[in-house]
Design a protein around this motif. Structure first.
Motif, mmCIF file in Angstrom:
data_model
loop_
_atom_site.group_PDB
_atom_site.id
_atom_site.type_symbol
_atom_site.label_atom_id
_atom_site.label_comp_id
_atom_site.label_asym_id
_atom_site.label_seq_id
_atom_site.Cartn_x
_atom_site.Cartn_y
_atom_site.Cartn_z
ATOM 1 N N ARG A 20 0.815 -1.213 0.000
ATOM 2 C CA ARG A 20 0.000 0.000 0.000
ATOM 3 C C ARG A 20 0.851 1.267 0.000
ATOM 4 O O ARG A 20 0.371 2.349 0.301
ATOM 5 C CB ARG A 20 -0.924 -0.010 1.218
ATOM 6 N N GLY A 21 2.114 1.137 -0.322
ATOM 7 C CA GLY A 21 2.972 2.318 -0.413
ATOM 8 C C GLY A 21 4.183 2.200 0.488
ATOM 9 O O GLY A 21 4.514 1.133 0.988
ATOM 10 N N TRP A 22 4.851 3.334 0.696
ATOM 11 C CA TRP A 22 6.068 3.364 1.490
ATOM 12 C C TRP A 22 5.737 3.282 2.973
ATOM 13 O O TRP A 22 4.954 4.066 3.493
ATOM 14 C CB TRP A 22 6.862 4.643 1.211
ATOM 15 N N VAL A 23 6.363 2.331 3.639
ATOM 16 C CA VAL A 23 6.232 2.219 5.092
ATOM 17 C C VAL A 23 7.092 3.287 5.754
ATOM 18 O O VAL A 23 6.678 3.979 6.668
ATOM 19 C CB VAL A 23 6.636 0.814 5.566
ATOM 20 N N PHE A 24 8.338 3.407 5.314
ATOM 21 C CA PHE A 24 9.212 4.526 5.671
ATOM 22 C C PHE A 24 10.174 4.714 4.513
ATOM 23 O O PHE A 24 10.398 3.797 3.719
ATOM 24 C CB PHE A 24 9.970 4.279 6.989
ATOM 25 N N GLY A 44 2.354 4.239 13.558
ATOM 26 C CA GLY A 44 2.012 3.961 12.170
ATOM 27 C C GLY A 44 2.950 4.580 11.166
ATOM 28 O O GLY A 44 2.713 4.478 9.960
ATOM 29 N N SER A 45 4.034 5.203 11.631
ATOM 30 C CA SER A 45 4.961 5.860 10.701
ATOM 31 C C SER A 45 6.130 4.973 10.302
ATOM 32 O O SER A 45 7.079 5.438 9.684
ATOM 33 C CB SER A 45 5.492 7.156 11.324
ATOM 34 N N GLY A 46 6.079 3.688 10.641
ATOM 35 C CA GLY A 46 7.131 2.768 10.219
ATOM 36 C C GLY A 46 8.265 2.606 11.208
ATOM 37 O O GLY A 46 9.307 2.053 10.859
ATOM 38 N N ARG A 47 8.064 3.037 12.455
ATOM 39 C CA ARG A 47 9.145 2.964 13.438
ATOM 40 C C ARG A 47 9.559 1.518 13.715
ATOM 41 O O ARG A 47 10.757 1.198 13.708
ATOM 42 C CB ARG A 47 8.703 3.628 14.746
ATOM 43 N N THR A 48 8.582 0.653 13.953
ATOM 44 C CA THR A 48 8.897 -0.740 14.258
ATOM 45 C C THR A 48 9.546 -1.427 13.066
ATOM 46 O O THR A 48 10.499 -2.199 13.218
ATOM 47 C CB THR A 48 7.621 -1.494 14.666
ATOM 48 N N CYS A 49 9.047 -1.155 11.869
ATOM 49 C CA CYS A 49 9.631 -1.761 10.668
ATOM 50 C C CYS A 49 11.070 -1.308 10.468
ATOM 51 O O CYS A 49 11.910 -2.077 9.986
ATOM 52 C CB CYS A 49 8.791 -1.423 9.444
ATOM 53 N N ARG A 227 14.050 10.372 12.857
ATOM 54 C CA ARG A 227 12.607 10.616 12.819
ATOM 55 C C ARG A 227 11.967 9.938 11.621
ATOM 56 O O ARG A 227 12.510 9.948 10.523
ATOM 57 C CB ARG A 227 12.322 12.121 12.794
ATOM 58 N N THR A 228 10.803 9.351 11.861
ATOM 59 C CA THR A 228 9.994 8.780 10.795
ATOM 60 C C THR A 228 8.678 9.541 10.752
ATOM 61 O O THR A 228 8.332 10.250 11.689
ATOM 62 C CB THR A 228 9.699 7.296 11.040
ATOM 63 N N GLY A 229 7.965 9.418 9.669
ATOM 64 C CA GLY A 229 6.639 10.037 9.599
ATOM 65 C C GLY A 229 6.521 11.039 8.486
ATOM 66 O O GLY A 229 5.724 10.869 7.578
ATOM 67 N N ALA A 300 -1.011 4.918 0.922
ATOM 68 C CA ALA A 300 -0.298 4.094 1.892
ATOM 69 C C ALA A 300 -0.471 4.652 3.278
ATOM 70 O O ALA A 300 -0.429 5.842 3.483
ATOM 71 C CB ALA A 300 1.194 4.068 1.552
ATOM 72 N N ASP A 301 -0.652 3.765 4.241
ATOM 73 C CA ASP A 301 -0.737 4.211 5.624
ATOM 74 C C ASP A 301 0.438 3.700 6.448
ATOM 75 O O ASP A 301 0.429 3.761 7.661
ATOM 76 C CB ASP A 301 -2.056 3.762 6.261
ATOM 77 N N GLY A 302 1.464 3.203 5.774
ATOM 78 C CA GLY A 302 2.642 2.774 6.487
ATOM 79 C C GLY A 302 2.551 1.384 7.082
ATOM 80 O O GLY A 302 3.383 0.995 7.867
ATOM 81 N N LYS A 303 1.469 0.646 6.729
ATOM 82 C CA LYS A 303 1.305 -0.670 7.318
ATOM 83 C C LYS A 303 1.354 -1.740 6.234
ATOM 84 O O LYS A 303 1.154 -1.480 5.057
ATOM 85 C CB LYS A 303 -0.012 -0.768 8.088
ATOM 86 N N GLY A 304 1.571 -2.983 6.644
ATOM 87 C CA GLY A 304 1.482 -4.122 5.744
ATOM 88 C C GLY A 304 2.651 -4.252 4.815
ATOM 89 O O GLY A 304 2.502 -4.336 3.613
ATOM 90 N N ALA A 305 3.872 -4.217 5.332
ATOM 91 C CA ALA A 305 5.018 -4.362 4.477
ATOM 92 C C ALA A 305 4.992 -5.720 3.795
ATOM 93 O O ALA A 305 4.481 -6.696 4.333
ATOM 94 C CB ALA A 305 6.293 -4.214 5.309
#
Length: 315
Positions: A20-24, A44-49, A227-229, A300-305
């Motif tokens: 769904r787009g770029w996670v980060f 939701g900004s891709g920090r964990t990924c 920083r992510t987001g 993309a909402d940053g989820k579902g890599a």
């Protein structure tokens, strides 16, 4: 605890893309061994990924990254071997039904089974003594005294305070003497005083030589911060073309023309025609048709890599 030799971490224009787009994307950093790095950004900004990518557990789509000179993703296995995960929701969580002693015993058994040398099989007493020593050292490093808990070592994880659970997770990770430690949701559900204690704890781990990556919503002062987001979910940003991109097809199966979303979430190029009819009672009815090649665009909402998480287990 024996001083660990931390791993240097570097990245340039690092990005991870999902269906769904770029996670980060656009992440760059340079951290010396033994650094404390705060990964700051909204949920939701891709920090964990980003944590999982830098520890060799997810595969980046663009840019470069190295851990202790090991390039990612080519040497991901070697990076996993020198890194450890603290608490990561959905990936490496404490079992709420397990007691503190059960978690420590489980991790000790896993270390004896997978991390010990073959010669230790012929010296079981010495191996057990070494494991006990590593447990005591790890608990001391994180400031966790099981005897001070409500039911001592028999205290279930569900009865631990949030900061106590964080200390236990870190102790389990440090038993393997990693050179890189990743911690998610560092300041989640903590008071201001508890957040200060958590960062002091992570600082002490970093001062011991281990490089620490810690996700947070707000980084403390004086900490190297990534920083992510902002811009990390812009699906129209430049990126390495894939076969789908070159043929005008998006990853979610739509055509290239349908990928740009408007403010209301719809996309496409269409026209609306029609006329108004006014009846005697003053009611106006509009008749018309809408034509065009547009459709609904999903941003993309940053989820579902689209990369699987590898090499994980219970903390």
């Amino acid at each position: 605890m024996e001083r660990a030799r931390g791993a240097a971490v570097s990245a340039g224009d690092l990005g991870l893309k999902g269906p769904r787009g770029w996670v980060f994307q656009g992440v760059s950093l340079t951290a010396a061994p033994g650094s404390l790095v705060a990964v700051e950004g909204p949920s939701g900004s891709g920090r964990t990924c980003l944590l999982l990518t830098l520890t060799g557990r997810m595969r980046a789509r663009r840019g470069r990254a190295e851990v202790d000179g090991l390039p990612l993703p080519r040497r991901a296995g070697a990076v996993r071997a020198i890194s450890a995960l603290g608490p990561v929701p959905g990936v490496n969580e404490l079992d709420p039904a397990f007691t503190v002693a059960e978690h420590l015993r489980e991790r000790a058994l896993l270390r004896r089974r997978f991390d010990g040398s073959p010669s230790a099989l012929f010296r079981p007493r010495a191996a057990r003594a070494a494991v006990r020593a590593s447990v005591e050292e790890a608990l001391d490093a994180v400031g966790l005294d099981p005897a001070a808990l409500p039911k001592a070592e028999r205290t279930p994880v569900r009865d631990l305070e949030r900061l106590e659970a964080l200390r236990l997770s870190l102790a389990l990770a440090l038993m393997g003497r990693p050179r890189l430690l990743a911690v998610d949701d560092t300041d989640l559900k903590l008071s201001a005083a508890e957040r200060a204690d958590a960062w002091a704890l992570l600082r002490s781990v970093a001062d011991g030589g281990t490089t620490v990556l810690a996700v947070c919503s707000e980084a403390p002062e004086g900490v190297l911060t990534v920083r992510t987001g902002s811009g990390t979910r812009d699906i129209t940003a430049p990126h390495e073309d894939t076969a789908a991109d070159r043929t005008g097809e998006a990853d979610d199966g739509t055509t290239g023309d349908d990928r740009t979303a408007g403010d209301d979430g719809t996309a496409g190029h269409g026209t609306t025609t029609g006329h108004n009819t006014t009846t005697g009672n003053g009611t106006t009815t509009r008749h018309g048709t809408t034509t065009g090649n547009g459709g609904t665009a999903m941003a993309a909402d940053g989820k579902g890599a689209d990369d699987a998480i590898a090499g994980t287990g219970r903390a």
